[in-house]
Design a protein around this motif. Sequence first.
Motif, PDB file in Angstrom:
ATOM      1  N   GLY A 194       0.809  -1.210   0.000  1.00 19.57           N
ATOM      2  CA  GLY A 194       0.000   0.000   0.000  1.00 19.57           C
ATOM      3  C   GLY A 194       0.842   1.260   0.000  1.00 19.57           C
ATOM      4  N   GLU A 195       1.941   1.242   0.753  1.00 19.78           N
ATOM      5  CA  GLU A 195       2.824   2.401   0.820  1.00 19.78           C
ATOM      6  C   GLU A 195       3.518   2.652  -0.518  1.00 19.78           C
ATOM      7  N   ILE A 196       3.843   1.585  -1.236  1.00 21.75           N
ATOM      8  CA  ILE A 196       4.462   1.741  -2.559  1.00 21.75           C
ATOM      9  C   ILE A 196       3.507   2.454  -3.514  1.00 21.75           C
ATOM     10  N   VAL A 197       2.230   2.057  -3.479  1.00 19.62           N
ATOM     11  CA  VAL A 197       1.238   2.730  -4.333  1.00 19.62           C
ATOM     12  C   VAL A 197       1.126   4.201  -3.943  1.00 19.62           C
ATOM     13  N   ARG A 198       1.095   4.479  -2.647  1.00 19.56           N
ATOM     14  CA  ARG A 198       0.966   5.867  -2.184  1.00 19.56           C
ATOM     15  C   ARG A 198       2.192   6.705  -2.573  1.00 19.56           C
ATOM     16  N   GLU A 199       3.351   6.084  -2.550  1.00 18.27           N
ATOM     17  CA  GLU A 199       4.564   6.799  -2.976  1.00 18.27           C
ATOM     18  C   GLU A 199       4.434   7.249  -4.430  1.00 18.27           C
ATOM     19  N   LYS A 200       3.908   6.379  -5.283  1.00 13.15           N
ATOM     20  CA  LYS A 200       3.774   6.735  -6.703  1.00 13.15           C
ATOM     21  C   LYS A 200       2.713   7.820  -6.907  1.00 13.15           C
ATOM     22  N   LEU A 201       1.682   7.818  -6.060  1.00 15.34           N
ATOM     23  CA  LEU A 201       0.696   8.898  -6.114  1.00 15.34           C
ATOM     24  C   LEU A 201       1.350  10.233  -5.787  1.00 15.34           C
ATOM     25  N   LEU A 202       2.203  10.233  -4.767  1.00 17.58           N
ATOM     26  CA  LEU A 202       2.908  11.457  -4.381  1.00 17.58           C
ATOM     27  C   LEU A 202       3.864  11.914  -5.481  1.00 17.58           C
ATOM     28  N   MET A 203       4.475  10.965  -6.144  1.00 16.91           N
ATOM     29  CA  MET A 203       5.430  11.301  -7.203  1.00 16.91           C
ATOM     30  C   MET A 203       4.752  11.856  -8.454  1.00 16.91           C
ATOM     31  N   CYS A 204       3.589  11.301  -8.789  1.00 13.14           N
ATOM     32  CA  CYS A 204       2.968  11.602 -10.082  1.00 13.14           C
ATOM     33  C   CYS A 204       1.936  12.734 -10.043  1.00 13.14           C
ATOM     34  N   LEU A 205       1.418  13.043  -8.858  1.00  7.98           N
ATOM     35  CA  LEU A 205       0.341  14.031  -8.769  1.00  7.98           C
ATOM     36  C   LEU A 205       0.814  15.308  -8.090  1.00  7.98           C
ATOM     37  N   ASP A 206       0.178  16.418  -8.435  1.00  4.43           N
ATOM     38  CA  ASP A 206       0.597  17.719  -7.943  1.00  4.43           C
ATOM     39  C   ASP A 206      -0.306  18.238  -6.836  1.00  4.43           C
ATOM     40  N   LYS A 207       0.206  19.276  -6.184  1.00  3.73           N
ATOM     41  CA  LYS A 207      -0.538  20.065  -5.198  1.00  3.73           C
ATOM     42  C   LYS A 207      -1.064  19.180  -4.075  1.00  3.73           C
ATOM     43  N   GLU A 208      -2.317  19.409  -3.674  1.00  8.05           N
ATOM     44  CA  GLU A 208      -2.854  18.758  -2.478  1.00  8.05           C
ATOM     45  C   GLU A 208      -3.400  17.361  -2.761  1.00  8.05           C
ATOM     46  N   ILE A 209      -3.624  17.028  -4.016  1.00  6.80           N
ATOM     47  CA  ILE A 209      -4.311  15.775  -4.355  1.00  6.80           C
ATOM     48  C   ILE A 209      -3.654  14.534  -3.728  1.00  6.80           C
ATOM     49  N   PRO A 210      -2.337  14.326  -3.881  1.00 10.13           N
ATOM     50  CA  PRO A 210      -1.765  13.092  -3.327  1.00 10.13           C
ATOM     51  C   PRO A 210      -1.830  13.017  -1.807  1.00 10.13           C
ATOM     52  N   HIS A 211      -1.839  14.189  -1.129  1.00 12.13           N
ATOM     53  CA  HIS A 211      -1.920  14.182   0.326  1.00 12.13           C
ATOM     54  C   HIS A 211      -3.316  13.779   0.802  1.00 12.13           C
ATOM     55  N   GLY A 212      -4.303  13.876  -0.075  1.00 15.43           N
ATOM     56  CA  GLY A 212      -5.664  13.489   0.270  1.00 15.43           C
ATOM     57  C   GLY A 212      -6.001  12.075  -0.165  1.00 15.43           C
ATOM     58  N   THR A 213      -4.977  11.262  -0.401  1.00 10.63           N
ATOM     59  CA  THR A 213      -5.216   9.880  -0.816  1.00 10.63           C
ATOM     60  C   THR A 213      -4.824   8.903   0.282  1.00 10.63           C
ATOM     61  N   ALA A 214      -5.501   7.778   0.286  1.00 16.56           N
ATOM     62  CA  ALA A 214      -5.143   6.643   1.151  1.00 16.56           C
ATOM     63  C   ALA A 214      -5.272   5.389   0.300  1.00 16.56           C
ATOM     64  N   VAL A 215      -4.515   4.360   0.659  1.00 15.56           N
ATOM     65  CA  VAL A 215      -4.516   3.128  -0.143  1.00 15.56           C
ATOM     66  C   VAL A 215      -4.871   1.945   0.747  1.00 15.56           C
ATOM     67  N   GLU A 216      -5.816   1.154   0.282  1.00 20.63           N
ATOM     68  CA  GLU A 216      -6.233  -0.057   0.996  1.00 20.63           C
ATOM     69  C   GLU A 216      -5.922  -1.275   0.130  1.00 20.63           C
ATOM     70  N   ILE A 217      -5.195  -2.219   0.675  1.00 25.98           N
ATOM     71  CA  ILE A 217      -4.892  -3.471  -0.033  1.00 25.98           C
ATOM     72  C   ILE A 217      -5.943  -4.498   0.370  1.00 25.98           C
ATOM     73  N   SER A 218      -6.839  -4.808  -0.543  1.00 22.81           N
ATOM     74  CA  SER A 218      -7.944  -5.727  -0.234  1.00 22.81           C
ATOM     75  C   SER A 218      -7.603  -7.174  -0.577  1.00 22.81           C
ATOM     76  N   LYS A 219      -6.568  -7.371  -1.374  1.00 26.43           N
ATOM     77  CA  LYS A 219      -6.146  -8.727  -1.703  1.00 26.43           C
ATOM     78  C   LYS A 219      -4.632  -8.781  -1.791  1.00 26.43           C
ATOM     79  N   PHE A 220      -4.049  -9.779  -1.137  1.00 28.96           N
ATOM     80  CA  PHE A 220      -2.598  -9.996  -1.211  1.00 28.96           C
ATOM     81  C   PHE A 220      -2.378 -11.491  -1.041  1.00 28.96           C
ATOM     82  N   SER A 221      -2.216 -12.184  -2.169  1.00 28.80           N
ATOM     83  CA  SER A 221      -2.115 -13.640  -2.118  1.00 28.80           C
ATOM     84  C   SER A 221      -1.157 -14.154  -3.188  1.00 28.80           C
TER      85      SER A 221
END
Length: 299
Positions: A194-221
């Motif tokens: 989940g943190e890896i996905v959030r890191e890419k959101l911070l890298m790719c998006l501007d301004k306040e948008i990435p700070h207003g995101t959260a990531v939930e991993i619903s499947k990991f198998s």
Amino acid sequence: MSQIKKTAMVTVCGRPNVGKSSLTNTLVGEKIAIVTNKAQTTRNRIYGVVNKGDTQFVLMDTPGLHKPKSALGDYMVKVITASLSDVDCALMLVEPIANVGAPEKALIARIKEEKIPAILCINKIDTLSPSELLPVIEAYNAEWDGFVAILPISAHSKSGLDELMKMVGTYATEGPQLFPDGQNSDQPERVVMGEIVREKLLMCLDKEIPHGTAVEISKFSERDDEVIEVDATIYCERSSHKGIIIGKQGAMLKKISTMARKDMEKFMGTKVYLQTWVKVKENWRENQNYVRSFGYNDN
């Protein structure tokens, strides 16, 4: 048989974007905490484990101290202050600037309150000349002369890190090994995904948008062919943000997902099949129940 006879619990603290996660990753020797050039990248306390000789160092990477503006911000500040309790030593990271700001003053006050040894680490010294370093040291000495040491370091070039670890080692105490050999973090693999996905959101998006995101991993198998299947849901605060995250014809979401999958495969050492979705939870950072549901809780 393990040679570990001593442990050192160490808090790494400082203002946002000062290099705390970079330092933790460098000392551990592997990326365990996400790193971007945006403030407040780290939201939770993350343990990094380093075994050297007969000592196990447990480094607590913390969020950057800032003035909270939401329930999430309140949680992050609580993480920082709680992380300065019951530790053997604190590393306070600062920018190489000859000015002691409000976050630094607040951290000094908290360190004095807890009466713990603190090492002032002036990070990013590879960005300035030796003549520029002395005014920084003088400014912090004038603010508080209680630091057990003031060390110029660079998490990027690794300058001064051997001396830093030797100094921290003097505060280790006799005790059992807390983490088994081969474990370099307390973060479960699902959380890291989940943190890896959030890191890419911070890298790719501007301004306040990435700070207003959260990531939930619903499947990991893991499948029979050893491919790891990961389902990730990205939550944002507004419908307009959802459109930006997805992008024209899904281009932005594809970019974020591709970057995340590559890092996941590097971390897991195997192929990863990643699926991502984007959903809206309006103003979730203001809602304590939502904040807790995304794993930001005090337990």
